[in-house]
Design a protein around this motif. Structure first.
Motif, PDB file in Angstrom:
ATOM      1  N   TRP A   1       0.833  -1.195   0.000  1.00 53.47           N
ATOM      2  CA  TRP A   1       0.000   0.000   0.000  1.00 53.47           C
ATOM      3  C   TRP A   1       0.870   1.249   0.000  1.00 53.47           C
ATOM      4  O   TRP A   1       1.939   1.291   0.639  1.00 53.47           O
ATOM      5  N   ASP A   2       0.411   2.292  -0.707  1.00 57.41           N
ATOM      6  CA  ASP A   2       1.155   3.540  -0.778  1.00 57.41           C
ATOM      7  C   ASP A   2       0.649   4.531   0.270  1.00 57.41           C
ATOM      8  O   ASP A   2      -0.220   4.212   1.094  1.00 57.41           O
TER       9      ASP A   2
ATOM     10  N   HIS B   1      -1.235   6.983   0.003  1.00 58.05           N
ATOM     11  CA  HIS B   1      -2.644   7.333  -0.173  1.00 58.05           C
ATOM     12  C   HIS B   1      -3.569   6.209   0.290  1.00 58.05           C
ATOM     13  O   HIS B   1      -4.790   6.339   0.174  1.00 58.05           O
TER      14      HIS B   1
ATOM     15  N   GLN C   1      -3.595   3.316  -1.204  1.00 58.57           N
ATOM     16  CA  GLN C   1      -3.933   2.548  -2.399  1.00 58.57           C
ATOM     17  C   GLN C   1      -3.146   1.244  -2.453  1.00 58.57           C
ATOM     18  O   GLN C   1      -1.967   1.204  -2.091  1.00 58.57           O
TER      19      GLN C   1
ATOM     20  N   TRP D   1      -1.310  -1.765  -4.422  1.00 62.85           N
ATOM     21  CA  TRP D   1      -0.593  -2.131  -5.633  1.00 62.85           C
ATOM     22  C   TRP D   1      -0.303  -3.624  -5.594  1.00 62.85           C
ATOM     23  O   TRP D   1      -0.080  -4.192  -4.520  1.00 62.85           O
TER      24      TRP D   1
ATOM     25  N   LEU E   1      -2.327  -1.090 -10.204  1.00 61.81           N
ATOM     26  CA  LEU E   1      -2.957  -0.307  -9.149  1.00 61.81           C
ATOM     27  C   LEU E   1      -4.368  -0.853  -8.987  1.00 61.81           C
ATOM     28  O   LEU E   1      -5.184  -0.769  -9.902  1.00 61.81           O
TER      29      LEU E   1
ATOM     30  N   GLN F   1      -8.120  -1.528  -8.067  1.00 60.75           N
ATOM     31  CA  GLN F   1      -9.383  -0.853  -7.806  1.00 60.75           C
ATOM     32  C   GLN F   1     -10.372  -1.838  -7.207  1.00 60.75           C
ATOM     33  O   GLN F   1     -10.417  -3.005  -7.601  1.00 60.75           O
ATOM     34  N   LYS F   2     -11.156  -1.379  -6.283  1.00 58.48           N
ATOM     35  CA  LYS F   2     -12.210  -2.192  -5.686  1.00 58.48           C
ATOM     36  C   LYS F   2     -13.145  -2.692  -6.777  1.00 58.48           C
ATOM     37  O   LYS F   2     -13.726  -1.914  -7.525  1.00 58.48           O
TER      38      LYS F   2
ATOM     39  N   ASP G   1       6.411   5.883  -1.011  1.00 56.62           N
ATOM     40  CA  ASP G   1       5.913   5.886  -2.389  1.00 56.62           C
ATOM     41  C   ASP G   1       6.961   5.492  -3.428  1.00 56.62           C
ATOM     42  O   ASP G   1       6.790   5.738  -4.623  1.00 56.62           O
TER      43      ASP G   1
ATOM     44  N   GLY H   1      -0.446   9.866  -7.607  1.00 56.33           N
ATOM     45  CA  GLY H   1      -0.742   8.532  -7.108  1.00 56.33           C
ATOM     46  C   GLY H   1      -1.371   7.606  -8.115  1.00 56.33           C
ATOM     47  O   GLY H   1      -1.860   6.535  -7.750  1.00 56.33           O
ATOM     48  N   ASN H   2      -1.339   7.978  -9.400  1.00 53.31           N
ATOM     49  CA  ASN H   2      -2.023   7.173 -10.422  1.00 53.31           C
ATOM     50  C   ASN H   2      -1.090   6.573 -11.458  1.00 53.31           C
ATOM     51  O   ASN H   2      -1.533   6.091 -12.501  1.00 53.31           O
TER      52      ASN H   2
END
Length: 678
Positions: free
Chosen positions: A537-538, A540, A542, A544, A558, A560-561, A602, A623-624
């Motif tokens: 996790w980063d 944010h 998020q 990975w 990355l 996504q739910k 990060d 973050g993307n």
């Protein structure tokens, strides 16, 4: 040899879904020659030797071409004899009566059009006529089809029906009573299991339709279902799920104060904190709240947290409080004032020192004392390794077996409440599946028994996944490979080819994306994965994940739910990728083979198995996305399996050479090394 092929099979029994070798059978197999069937938009040819019968079917290159045959009733394995004289793998989806059966079945090149091979699939069949359709999913079309072989089986493969109408009553702070209606089975139901996810709360016999569970916790959310089993061990689908929260116990006594709050590390924009556990008269702590001044900045069930988003060279003051299950809060802990550094960790690491020699150190998890638990994949052992390199064998995880490939004792993670509950979680291969279990580690000793957390993950020699980690939300995440059945990845009712998310006790959280679908879909966080093995996790929050590709591209995703990452239609950015989530970075499969990953401020660190190097890349400010990855330590230690942040601000890196075919567990020749930052 083109897009569509349909067979019609009449059958009475239900067979298990999944690719497999044909089981033993007493009834004779029956061949159905493709050229003798009803053919639409295809042509019978005989220009390639080696076929059986009078020829084979070469499909027209248009949608809707098919071959249709009718076979007698009975549970059966269905085998396609095919030839593929090209270098391209020709994937097909197989459906039964229009419903998904096995998705993304691959038909690789056979070397020549005169070389014939077989692929066997066991499908869920219903009584009456079953249309089995093999649909090409690439522009290359399907392989040449010679014949369809139906092999009846005589073993009981019919699972019971799902128990119905599960209800809950007599709800108390520590107990609840459950009622359900009976399941049916072609032979007979022998037991019911009351489940909280994959964790069995209670077992009753097949004549009992109600039970009271008295091991619940106050003010806790539960998701309960019931499953039925027959004498052959076939498991039903789960009943409907009942969700509830146990009431409070009326306790008004707060927990003790968390002790010895201190900093364990700083960077330019973060401070890492740790503290001693609180105790409570209820026997459990619900969580800890961390405050920066008067502002709550973190809530956690663990005894550590990292506060991010801070300013360099600045002082911050932190405190922490504990909560019990009834919501009583402790008094505030001691305050600790910490100054962030002028420069942060992260970036390209340097070699620091050797830590220890091991067999195949697949995963590591650090204990509060700074030592780590390390899993030995093929020795099935758990090691405790100190920062100075002292090794202690704590014991073996019971029930672990090898697959003579990638299976064995894989991931390890510590409970968020480890200081109080002492649970250590393991992902391992068992005799019938892959599974996640937990074991107590207390007073320097590992228990000799394990408790199931989630079972039933299909296993294979390869593609077992195996990484587990607790996220910032306190949930347990697991990477599960497709078990060499790529159709699993696009089937939300399969636990394979997924990243799963669960509560620490193995129950599916109600905010999972497909929770309302019921069954295994309740655990799915993301899907369409081939063989993911990295989780991190980063800043944010998020997630990975790193993933092994087939023949073309490895991936960094990355997550996504609820996201679908495309396998088997899409590998990296190659294939039919429309509508799927694209990776943030890809590599040639010869360069990476990404297994474990770690994120520090990060910066992402990726242990490359196939490429035998550590990849380093920086997440961008939004973050993307990530920058251009850099490879370090190329070839220095061979196949790199895991990379883990240490409590003192470095990284531990493990190698797993000679690991492809069950390893060499009698040889201790792989390494754990420590990396450091400037």
């Amino acid at each position: 040899m083109r897009p569509r092929l349909i067979w019609t099979v009449t059958a009475l029994a239900v067979a298990t879904l999944g690719l497999s070798a044909p089981p033993s059978a007493t009834a004779a197999s029956t061949d159905y020659q493709a050229e003798d069937a009803a053919i639409s938009q295809g042509v019978v040819e005989s220009n390639h030797a080696g076929y059986t019968g009078s020829g084979f079917v070469n499909y027209d290159n248009l949608a809707g071409s098919y071959v249709e045959v009718t076979a007698p009733a009975g549970p059966a394995d269905v085998t396609l004899r095919y030839a593929n004289g090209t270098a391209a793998t020709r994937p097909m989806d197989i459906t039964v009566n229009g419903q998904p059966g096995a998705v993304g079945i691959t038909f690789p090149g056979t070397g020549a059009w005169t070389t014939w091979k077989t692929k066997t699939v066991r499908l869920q069949l219903v009584a009456g006529t079953n249309k089995i359709r093999a649909r090409a999913t690439s522009a290359d079309g399907g392989p040449n089809a010679d014949k369809l072989t139906v092999t009846p089986t005589t073993d009981d493969t019919t699972p019971p029906s799902a128990p119905g109408n599960l209800t809950v009553s007599d709800l108390k702070s520590n107990a609840a009573t459950f009622h359900w209606t009976a399941a049916t089975d072609n032979v007979g139901v022998v037991r019911y299991e009351i489940n909280r996810g994959g964790n069995v709360l209670k077992v009753v016999d097949g004549n009992t339709l109600s039970a009271t569970v008295d091991t619940l916790t106050a003010n806790t959310s539960y998701d309960i279902s019931v499953g039925a089993f027959d004498a052959a061990g076939n498991a039903s689908q789960q009943s409907n799920v009942v969700t509830f929260t146990t009431p409070g116990s009326g306790d008004t006594q707060p927990p003790s104060v968390p002790g010895n709050l201190h900093s364990t590390g700083t960077s330019a924009n973060s401070v890492s904190l740790a503290w001693n556990a609180s105790t409570d008269n209820s026997g459990s702590i619900a969580g800890y709240d961390v405050y920066q001044g008067s502002t709550k900045v973190a809530t956690t069930g663990s005894l550590t947290t990292t506060v991010t988003g801070l300013t360099a060279n600045t002082e911050y003051t932190f405190t922490v409080k504990a909560r019990d299950p009834d919501g009583n809060a402790s008094a505030v802990s001691n305050a600790v004032t910490v100054r962030t550094s002028t420069g942060g960790t992260g970036g390209i690491p340097a070699y620091d020192k050797d830590i220890a020699k091991v067999d195949l150190g697949w995963s590591a998890a650090f204990l509060p004392d700074g030592s780590a638990l390390v899993t030995e994949r093929d020795r099935f052992e758990v090691l405790r390794v100190t920062a100075s390199g002292q090794k202690t064998t704590l014991g073996k995880v019971p029930g672990v077996v090898t697959t003579s490939g990638e299976g064995g004792l894989l991931g390890v993670a510590l409970s968020p409440n480890f200081a109080t509950d002492h649970w250590v979680y393991f992902y391992h291969t068992a005799s019938g599946d892959n599974r996640i279990v937990r074991m107590k580690y207390e007073d320097g000793k590992l228990a000799t028994t394990s408790s199931p957390v989630l079972t039933g993950l299909a296993k294979n020699r390869y593609h077992n996944g195996g990484r587990i980690a607790f996220g910032p939300d306190g949930k347990l995440y697991a990477t599960v490979g497709d078990a060499k059945n790529s159709g699993n990845a696009q089937n939300k009712n399969s636990l394979n080819g997924k990243i799963l998310r669960m509560n620490p006790d193995g129950t599916p959280p109600s905010d999972n994306p497909f929770y309302s679908s019921g069954g295994n879909a309740r655990y799915v966080w993301s899907w369409g994965h081939r063989n993911p093995q990295g989780l991190a996790w980063d800043s944010h929050g998020q997630l990975w994940a790193a993933e092994f590709g087939e023949n073309s591209q490895d991936e960094l995703n990355l997550i996504q739910k609820g996201g679908n990452y495309g396998w088997p239609s899409c590998e990296g950015t190659i294939g039919d990728c429309s509508g799927y989530i694209a990776p943030k970075r890809t590599w040639s499969t010869s360069q990476a083979g990404p297994s474990g990953i770690e994120i520090v401020n990060d910066w992402i660190y990726i242990a490359g198995v196939t490429g035998e190097q550590l990849w380093v890349t920086k997440i961008n400010a939004a973050g993307n996305g990530v920058g251009t990855p850099q490879a370090v330590f190329s070839g220095r230690w061979g196949r790199l399996r895991s990379v883990t942040r240490t409590p003192d601000g470095g990284l531990w890196l493990t190698s797993t050479n000679d690991d492809k075919n069950g390893g060499t567990p009698s040889t201790i020749d792989n390494v754990i090394v420590r990396l450091k930052f400037s």
